[in-house]
Design a protein around this motif. Structure first.
Motif, PDB file in Angstrom:
ATOM      1  N   ARG A 173      17.139   7.241 -14.548  1.00 14.59           N
ATOM      2  CA  ARG A 173      17.285   8.629 -14.105  1.00 14.59           C
ATOM      3  C   ARG A 173      16.864   8.782 -12.650  1.00 14.59           C
ATOM      4  O   ARG A 173      15.693   8.628 -12.314  1.00 14.59           O
ATOM      5  N   MET A 174      17.839   9.095 -11.807  1.00 15.44           N
ATOM      6  CA  MET A 174      17.578   9.394 -10.397  1.00 15.44           C
ATOM      7  C   MET A 174      18.480  10.560 -10.023  1.00 15.44           C
ATOM      8  O   MET A 174      19.537  10.742 -10.625  1.00 15.44           O
ATOM      9  N   PRO A 175      18.088  11.339  -9.021  1.00 18.41           N
ATOM     10  CA  PRO A 175      18.965  12.431  -8.599  1.00 18.41           C
ATOM     11  C   PRO A 175      20.246  11.881  -7.968  1.00 18.41           C
ATOM     12  O   PRO A 175      20.287  10.735  -7.517  1.00 18.41           O
ATOM     13  N   THR A 210      25.447   4.144 -11.505  1.00 19.94           N
ATOM     14  CA  THR A 210      25.403   3.103 -10.476  1.00 19.94           C
ATOM     15  C   THR A 210      25.693   1.737 -11.080  1.00 19.94           C
ATOM     16  O   THR A 210      26.457   0.952 -10.513  1.00 19.94           O
ATOM     17  N   THR A 248      12.830   2.727 -17.420  1.00 18.47           N
ATOM     18  CA  THR A 248      12.890   4.017 -18.100  1.00 18.47           C
ATOM     19  C   THR A 248      11.562   4.349 -18.742  1.00 18.47           C
ATOM     20  O   THR A 248      10.828   3.460 -19.163  1.00 18.47           O
ATOM     21  N   ASP A 291      15.854   2.472 -11.820  1.00 16.18           N
ATOM     22  CA  ASP A 291      15.540   3.557 -12.735  1.00 16.18           C
ATOM     23  C   ASP A 291      16.830   4.096 -13.359  1.00 16.18           C
ATOM     24  O   ASP A 291      17.863   4.181 -12.699  1.00 16.18           O
ATOM     25  N   ARG A 348      23.463  10.069  -7.914  1.00 16.01           N
ATOM     26  CA  ARG A 348      24.050   9.034  -8.772  1.00 16.01           C
ATOM     27  C   ARG A 348      22.916   8.318  -9.499  1.00 16.01           C
ATOM     28  O   ARG A 348      22.116   7.625  -8.881  1.00 16.01           O
ATOM     29  N   ASP A 349      22.854   8.478 -10.816  1.00 13.88           N
ATOM     30  CA  ASP A 349      21.749   7.876 -11.570  1.00 13.88           C
ATOM     31  C   ASP A 349      21.993   6.392 -11.821  1.00 13.88           C
ATOM     32  O   ASP A 349      23.011   5.829 -11.431  1.00 13.88           O
ATOM     33  N   GLY A 350      21.044   5.766 -12.491  1.00  7.60           N
ATOM     34  CA  GLY A 350      21.102   4.332 -12.709  1.00  7.60           C
ATOM     35  C   GLY A 350      22.269   3.878 -13.562  1.00  7.60           C
ATOM     36  O   GLY A 350      22.865   2.831 -13.310  1.00  7.60           O
ATOM     37  N   ASP A 362      18.169   6.368  -4.697  1.00  4.18           N
ATOM     38  CA  ASP A 362      19.220   6.797  -5.623  1.00  4.18           C
ATOM     39  C   ASP A 362      20.342   5.762  -5.648  1.00  4.18           C
ATOM     40  O   ASP A 362      20.337   4.800  -4.870  1.00  4.18           O
ATOM     41  N   ASP A 375      14.384   3.526  -7.304  1.00  7.27           N
ATOM     42  CA  ASP A 375      13.690   4.563  -8.066  1.00  7.27           C
ATOM     43  C   ASP A 375      13.485   5.733  -7.125  1.00  7.27           C
ATOM     44  O   ASP A 375      13.196   5.534  -5.936  1.00  7.27           O
ATOM     45  N   ASP A 376      13.616   6.946  -7.620  1.00 10.44           N
ATOM     46  CA  ASP A 376      13.476   8.118  -6.762  1.00 10.44           C
ATOM     47  C   ASP A 376      12.030   8.462  -6.441  1.00 10.44           C
ATOM     48  O   ASP A 376      11.778   9.306  -5.585  1.00 10.44           O
TER      49      ASP A 376
END
Length: 118
Positions: A72-74, A81, A98, A70, A76-78, A49, A22-23
């Motif tokens: 949404r991460m800056p 990934t 989320t 998560d 490469r998002d979940g 990330d 998680d960011d």
């Protein structure tokens, strides 16, 4: 009177090794604290990330039992990934985090190979 006996712990009773992604460092810290109160879980890695998730798994050979990540991460998002994980053959369970109620995110996550969401 019932006869109670103690059952010997087996290897399968070891703590489940978790990677948290998680960011938000404060959120990761809080979730890690909650999980550490259980004898069943051990947070062995944290990532901010998706790139860090993939780096850790490459270095460790995928030595985790569960990823909590998560959506949404800056960077490469979940979802990206997760797709990459499955493409590389990593099959450990993944729970997506989320705060979004948009079913499209959740559906995409499940179709991509998530095992559930929180």
């Amino acid at each position: 009177m019932r006869n109670i006996r103690r059952v010997k712990k087996e290897a399968s009773d070891e703590k489940k090794r978790i990677l948290l992604a998680d960011d938000h460092a404060l959120f990761r810290s809080g979730l890690k604290m909650i999980l550490s109160r259980s004898e069943e879980f051990e947070v062995v890695a944290e990532a901010a990330d998706g790139g860090e998730v993939l780096d850790f798994l490459s270095r460790s050979g995928g030595d985790v039992d569960l990823i909590i990540m998560d959506i949404r991460m800056p960077g490469r998002d979940g979802l990206e990934t997760l797709s990459e994980l499955r493409g590389r053959g990593f099959d450990m369970p993944v729970l997506l985090l989320t705060m979004y109620s948009d079913e499209a995110f959740l559906r995409t996550g499940m179709e991509t190979g998530a095992n559930g969401y929180i």
